[in-house]
Design a protein around this motif. Structure first.
Motif, short mmCIF file in Angstrom:
data_model
loop_
_atom_site.label_atom_id
_atom_site.label_comp_id
_atom_site.label_asym_id
_atom_site.label_seq_id
_atom_site.Cartn_x
_atom_site.Cartn_y
_atom_site.Cartn_z
N LYS A 156 -5.41 -11.85 -2.83
CA LYS A 156 -5.49 -12.77 -1.70
C LYS A 156 -4.38 -12.41 -0.72
O LYS A 156 -3.20 -12.56 -1.01
CB LYS A 156 -5.35 -14.22 -2.16
N GLY A 199 -5.53 -15.47 3.92
CA GLY A 199 -6.58 -15.97 3.03
C GLY A 199 -7.68 -14.99 2.67
O GLY A 199 -8.55 -15.32 1.87
N HIS A 250 -9.71 -12.23 0.77
CA HIS A 250 -9.73 -11.72 -0.59
C HIS A 250 -10.24 -10.28 -0.59
O HIS A 250 -11.32 -10.00 -0.07
CB HIS A 250 -10.61 -12.58 -1.50
#
Length: 335
Positions: free
Chosen positions: A211, A215, A217
């Motif tokens: 992460k 934010g 991924h």
């Protein structure tokens, strides 16, 4: 069992009218239990460079600058220390009469790449053609055209570098051996100081999810696991008795942020249970007589089937029980 597993208490049931539920199919799959650890987004391959000429710093590369072959890293008394590519450090002066060696070939390879090799043969021998190429290169850089190369003029590193930190400023007095710059490669990676208690999580080649700041991924893969534990001091907010190992992770895509040491979260696989029957955790019912079950939905009616539960992972739970098989529909709270 955690509270979220208790949808409601229910006795062993007889068929009833279907309540207002959603349904989910029992699936057969691997269940992966994970642990999230803290890491840092950084750059590969750090090197600490020293000034090997006495004098005054008259120019130094700025933090974040990318330096390529043939470009200066700093200047002492206006004479540059130049980056060339190679894995062998410049451990001796190279000049006419020096014994043959791979360091000579490394220098000649760089001279040729920089355009000074018209009459140069790349081999282990410092020839007269090498001497002339060195002199021409030195003249063009404003160095004394001696035909001799030493560590005050050239530093060999494997590839292009990024300046992480400058330990000297313009006007500083330097002497041989004084640390002047910290540089790194330009390839991004994630570094984790992993507690030795969690070292079973770090398997070279294992996949992880990172992460990033903001934010996003991004998948990654563990490419390096340290073999030596080191102490993590209280200056990092940890007890001095904490020991860690170094873990490096290569990302599947290049992050957009250029920040060094940006904090990230790394989701690492702690345990994998292969080929099990699984349902969403919210499908579990806590039975009045103890244990758990699931509400099987068949032909417009429901019945509660006791289930043994196993591993958890990714919001799913492993179940076994009579009449429970892949594809069977079970009730879940309606969204």
């Amino acid at each position: 069992m955690p509270p979220y597993a208790r949808r409601w208490s229910c006795p062993a049931a007889t068929p009833t009218a279907t309540p207002s539920l959603g349904t989910a199919a029992i699936t057969r799959q691997d269940l992966v239990d994970t642990k999230t650890v803290e890491g840092a987004l950084t750059y590969s391959g750090r090197h600490h460079l020293t000034a090997d000429a006495p004098g005054t710093v008259t120019w130094v590369a700025t933090e974040g600058a990318v330096i390529r072959r043939g470009r200066p890293l700093l200047k002492v008394d206006r004479e540059p220390l130049v980056l060339m590519y190679g894995r062998l450090p410049l451990y001796r002066e190279m000049r006419l009469g020096v014994s043959d060696g791979p360091d000579v070939a490394q220098l000649e390879r760089n001279l040729k790449a920089l355009g000074y090799g018209a009459y140069l043969t790349v081999d282990d021998h410092f020839s007269y053609a090498t001497y002339l190429a060195v002199r021409k290169w030195q003249h063009d850089l404003g160095l004394p055209a001696t035909g001799r190369v030493d560590a005050s003029q050239v530093v060999f590193l494997p590839t292009v570098v990024r300046v992480v930190d400058a330990e000297v400023s313009v006007g500083d007095k330097v002497s041989p051996g004084r640390q002047a710059l910290t540089v790194s490669g330009i390839r991004r990676l994630v570094h984790v100081d992993l507690d030795t208690d969690d070292q079973a999580l770090a398997r070279k080649g294992a996949g992880v999810t990172v992460k990033l700041p903001g934010g996003e991924h991004v998948p990654g893969r563990i490419t390096s696991v340290g073999a030596v534990a080191k102490s993590r001091g209280s200056g990092q907010g940890q007890d001095s008795g904490t020991t860690t190992i170094d873990v490096d992770i290569t990302l599947a895509k290049t992050p957009t942020t250029k920040l060094d040491r940006a904090p990230v979260e790394v989701e690492m696989e702690s345990e994998r249970h292969k080929n099990v029957l699984a349902v969403p955790v919210e499908a579990l019912l806590a039975l009045r007589e103890g244990g758990f079950g699931v509400e099987v939905v068949e032909s417009g009616a429901t019945r509660v089937v006791p289930a043994e539960i196993g591993a958890f992972g990714g919001g799913l739970v492993e179940i076994t029980g009579a009449g429970l098989s892949e594809g069977v529909k079970v009730g879940v709270p309606a969204s």
